[in-house]
Structure formats: C-alpha cells, structure tokens
Design a protein around this motif. Structure first.
Motif, PDB file in Angstrom:
ATOM      1  N   GLU A  87       0.793  -1.231   0.000  1.00  0.00           N
ATOM      2  CA  GLU A  87       0.000   0.000   0.000  1.00  0.00           C
ATOM      3  C   GLU A  87       0.828   1.287   0.000  1.00  0.00           C
ATOM      4  O   GLU A  87       0.273   2.370  -0.187  1.00  0.00           O
ATOM      5  N   ARG A  88       2.130   1.198   0.252  1.00  0.00           N
ATOM      6  CA  ARG A  88       3.024   2.362   0.237  1.00  0.00           C
ATOM      7  C   ARG A  88       2.471   3.528   1.065  1.00  0.00           C
ATOM      8  O   ARG A  88       2.226   4.631   0.548  1.00  0.00           O
ATOM      9  N   GLU A  91       4.365   6.998   0.951  1.00  0.00           N
ATOM     10  CA  GLU A  91       4.154   7.767  -0.278  1.00  0.00           C
ATOM     11  C   GLU A  91       2.765   8.391  -0.288  1.00  0.00           C
ATOM     12  O   GLU A  91       2.576   9.526  -0.736  1.00  0.00           O
ATOM     13  N   MET A  92       1.791   7.628   0.198  1.00  0.00           N
ATOM     14  CA  MET A  92       0.423   8.144   0.243  1.00  0.00           C
ATOM     15  C   MET A  92       0.330   9.360   1.158  1.00  0.00           C
ATOM     16  O   MET A  92      -0.241  10.400   0.790  1.00  0.00           O
ATOM     17  N   VAL A 205      -8.847   6.855   0.269  1.00  0.00           N
ATOM     18  CA  VAL A 205      -8.122   5.793  -0.421  1.00  0.00           C
ATOM     19  C   VAL A 205      -9.006   4.554  -0.458  1.00  0.00           C
ATOM     20  O   VAL A 205      -9.503   4.108   0.583  1.00  0.00           O
ATOM     21  N   LEU A 246      -0.435   4.491  -6.440  1.00  0.00           N
ATOM     22  CA  LEU A 246      -0.432   3.336  -5.549  1.00  0.00           C
ATOM     23  C   LEU A 246      -0.678   2.061  -6.350  1.00  0.00           C
ATOM     24  O   LEU A 246      -1.382   2.080  -7.363  1.00  0.00           O
ATOM     25  N   GLN A 249      -4.685   0.947  -5.355  1.00  0.00           N
ATOM     26  CA  GLN A 249      -5.686   1.832  -4.769  1.00  0.00           C
ATOM     27  C   GLN A 249      -5.758   3.176  -5.484  1.00  0.00           C
ATOM     28  O   GLN A 249      -4.751   3.698  -5.959  1.00  0.00           O
ATOM     29  N   MET A 251      -6.374   7.184  -4.899  1.00  0.00           N
ATOM     30  CA  MET A 251      -6.267   8.174  -3.832  1.00  0.00           C
ATOM     31  C   MET A 251      -6.929   9.465  -4.307  1.00  0.00           C
ATOM     32  O   MET A 251      -6.473  10.107  -5.253  1.00  0.00           O
TER      33      MET A 251
END
Length: 474
Positions: A87-88, A91-92, A205, A246, A249, A251
């Motif tokens: 899911e990083r 970064e999100m 998200v 992502l 996902q 965002m």
C-alpha cells in the motif's frame, strides 16, 4: 460497519450466490480464505441463497451495498509486514503534505497504522484524532501509541453515523479502505463537512474496481472512481486531485464545495469530472471506440479543453458493432485522467454480447450507448462486478449469463463454452442461470428454463438444485 482498515479483507474466490443482506454483519478475521488448488476448487461447497431477485429490474442503477466490517480480532492483519510494500503508506501520506501544527483525523483508525505515522508528521504541535467505533480497537491503538512513545494522538469512539469530531477544527481527514463500509455514508459525509476547516481537505483511499489491480480484495471492499464521485459530489465535496501511483488503490483528494458556489482563496482548483456521455454531449471530449478481442474495448479519446479532466464510464455501457463483429459491453466501471493534448488510449474491460458473431478486431468500430439502454444486460454486469468468483471459473460463468440474456441461449448453446471450466458443465450452466435470475431477469421466461431437465437432475449440490425448485411453480 466499523471504521477500520478493510484492507485485511482479502478476496475469497467463491462459487456462491450473493446473499441479500438484511443487516451488515462484522467479519471476525477479515475472511482471508483462499482457494489454492484445483481439487479444493471442485470440492468447494456451494452456498446458494434462494432469493430470485437480488437486483430489481427497474430503470435506476442498482445501489451499492455497504461492506461488512472486520472486528478487532483481525487487528494483527492491519500491521502485517507486507502492508508497506502493498500500500506504500509513506508515499500516500507524502501526497497530503502534512506539516507541524496540522490537526488531522484518521477515521477508521483501527490499530493506528496510519495514525502513528501522521502523528510524527504533524509533531510537535499538531494533533491526530484517531476515530474508531470499536472500543477494543482503540485499546489496541493506545497500547501501540504508548509502546512507541508518541504524543498528540486523541482516540475517539465514534458512532455509525457520527465520527464525533469537533466542528471546524480539522485540516485533514484521512479514510483508508473504510468509506465503503459506512452504513450511513450520507450522515458521515455531512459530519465530516462540519468538522473540516474552510480550507480543510479529505484524503480518501479505496481499492480499485476498474482494472483488476484490486481484485485480491473482496469485491464489496473495492470502489470505482465512478462510484465515489456519484456519492461525494452530491454530498458537497469537490475533487481537486486524483492520484493513481499506488499499486492497487485510488487516492482522492477532496475539499468542501461552498454552497454559494464561491471558492476559498486557499482552495485548489477543482478537477472537472464527467461521465463519458455527459462529456460527449457538452463537447468536452471526442471519442472513437474500436475492437480488441472479446475481453476489452479500446477508446481513443481527446479532451477539447485545456485543463485536465477525469472521465468515468459505468459498468454495462454498450458498444454496438458497426460491422460483422460482436457487440461488446463494459464489465467494469472505467476511468481515465485526460491530461495530454493529443488523443489518449482508454482500455476498458468488456465481454462479448453475441455468441455467433466473430470477435471484434482493431479495425472494427463501435457506436457507444448508455448502460440504461440495455437494463437487463447492465444488471447482469453490475452483479458480476460486485462478486468474487474464482478466476478459473468466474469469466466463463459471467459470459454464459450474458448470453442467456442477450441471445436467449439454451443449454445446448452454452455447453461448448461451459466445458472450459474445471467443474461439471451442468453445474456451470446452472450457476449462470441462477446468477441471471438474481440479476432481476426472470429465467422462467428464457430458453434455459425450458432446458432445465438437461442439467438440473445432474447437479450434485442440493442447495443449487433448490434454486430451481424454488422457481418452479409446480
């Protein structure tokens, strides 16, 4: 419905009829069961609910049903090591550009996976309201916060229709894989608007529907851009950013839309977003559709305005072939961000409508029709978009159901295509017929019903047999 991270809810490929949910029940451990081999797939028990019309055959598109939630018993899954690569989260959160002093809310905080990260980003003077409706989940969160020695985190016990946030104080609200579980989304959106400052924003998200990258998550725990915008825009939110960096996902970044239509000085520009047919009718885009086999449709689309825009397309959109190839239908919602000056290619997931016509090729062209011009077909596609059938079986069952509706195909018409799945042909045809009935199409008026003696007696699953017994007036 609980406000927590539903990314724990892995897709469990099943040979099941969807149940008509009278209440939203919690999922104790996230239902992470998988079918891992062919023998378990064939032996997997069928659970068929004898409800003939899960989808009404009305003109209105079917309504999204909130997903069941996971209880605190699955909290360890929220902290799994693989989640960072899946899911990083860093970064999100970087896309939100949080800073010291920000007041943020993590709705559906769960074990605090994102809460703890945000607390570090808004320290030392910022605050994080960690909202969840499960007291046990908040206790788990408190323990982890204490272990890490973090400050500025305020656990909040929310309610199904109220996050219990202070009015006008929040700079950012974060919702990760939780909005789809809201039992009362309208009430929650209204409360979130009240909680935000005039310049406040929401980061939403959700796992993708459109391209298959989110298919490892249960279908009712995924949302398309089309679905999100259809619910958030009427609730008074403007889309200002849509990120697709992502792995699985979407965002979204939203800000409050002012009731008088004015824009705050500090607000970002709204990204124009339209359904495809709205964009065509208003002259925002030019588009041509062409063939690409029996599972996808290619659109060449060009924006006619200078600014970027988001274009969506609903499942069930119909593509009528102008030549001898098969018509096609969109089997998933679609989305594209138009930000180039020239034409862009938009590839949509689709299904062939005509069994006896050749697969469309690149030189074949289509006329595009709204989904509501083909309501029975739209409802079948909508049903399958929201289901978790095993990938070795689901595409075939979906295709059989589509032909039952589009061509009134009988048992003999379907046998050859049904033979490509690792279950008995009779079972595959029976499932397709049962799903068709669940989509609001009366199979007793179809050829497949007249042919039922060719496959129902061969069924070994008594529950599946009962679907047909329940529909038989005799």
């Amino acid at each position: 419905m609980a406000h927590h991270r539903s990314s724990t809810t892995k897709a469990s490929p099943e040979l099941v009829m969807p149940r008509l949910k009278k209440a939203i029940a919690p999922v104790p451990n996230g239902s992470r069961r998988r079918i891992t081999n062919l023998s378990s797939l064939i032996c997997f028990g069928l659970v068929i609910t004898c409800i003939p019309n899960l989808i009404s055959a009305q003109d209105e598109p079917p309504k999204r049903i909130p997903a069941p939630f996971m209880t605190y018993l699955g909290a360890d899954w929220l902290e799994r090591p693989g989640r960072i690569s899946e899911e990083r989260p860093d970064e999100m959160l970087a896309a939100m550009e949080l800073k010291d002093g920000d007041v943020v809310a993590d709705i559906g905080a769960g074990s605090g996976f994102h809460t703890r990260r945000m607390a570090k980003l808004v320290a030392p003077t910022g605050q994080v309201f960690a909202v969840d409706i499960q007291p046990e989940m908040l206790e788990i969160l408190r323990a982890r916060v204490e272990d890490e020695g973090l400050t500025g985190i305020l656990p909040v016990l929310g309610e199904f229709d109220d996050p219990k946030l202070p009015d006008g104080r929040i700079d950012w609200i974060l919702l990760v894989d939780v909005y789809h579980e809201f039992a009362n989304p309208d009430a929650m959106l209204a409360k979130m608007r009240l909680a935000l400052k005039k310049s406040g924003k929401v980061a939403l998200v959700e796992y993708r529907v459109e391209d298959g990258t989110g298919d490892h998550i249960k279908a009712d725990h995924r949302m398309s851009v089309h679905q999100v915008l259809s619910e958030w825009k009427p609730a008074g939110f403007d889309l200002i950013e849509l990120h697709e960096f992502l792995p699985s996902q979407h965002m979204f970044i939203f800000q409050k839309a002012n009731e008088d239509g004015s824009i705050e000085v500090s607000a970002q520009s709204v990204i124009p977003n339209h359904s495809l047919f709205e964009a065509i009718s208003e002259g925002h885009v030019e588009v041509n559709a062409s063939g690409q086999g029996t599972e996808t449709v290619n659109l060449r689309i060009r924006r006619m305005r200078s600014e970027p825009m988001v274009i969506t397309l609903p499942v069930g959109t119909y593509f009528e072939a102008t030549g001898s190839g098969s018509d096609m239908i969109a089997r998933r919602d679609g989305v594209i961000i138009l930000q180039e000056d020239g034409p862009q290619t938009w590839t949509l997931l689709g299904r062939s409508v005509n069994r006896s016509r050749p697969a469309p090729e690149a030189q074949d062209r289509f006329e595009i029709h709204p989904a509501d011009e083909q309501i029975p077909l739209r409802n079948v596609m909508w049903l399958f978009q929201g289901m978790n059938l095993h990938p070795m079986i689901g595409p075939v069952i979906e295709q059989l159901a589509l032909w039952i509706v589009s061509e009134n195909a009988g048992y003999d018409d379907l046998v050859e295509h049904a033979s490509g799945v690792p279950i008995p042909v009779e079972q595959a045809v029976a499932l397709a017929a049962a799903y068709t009935d669940s989509a609001g199409i009366d199979i007793t008026q179809k050829q497949i019903w007249a042919d039922r003696d060719k496959f129902v007696p061969a069924l070994t699953d008594e529950t599946l047999k009962k679907v047909f017994e329940a529909r038989d007036p005799h």
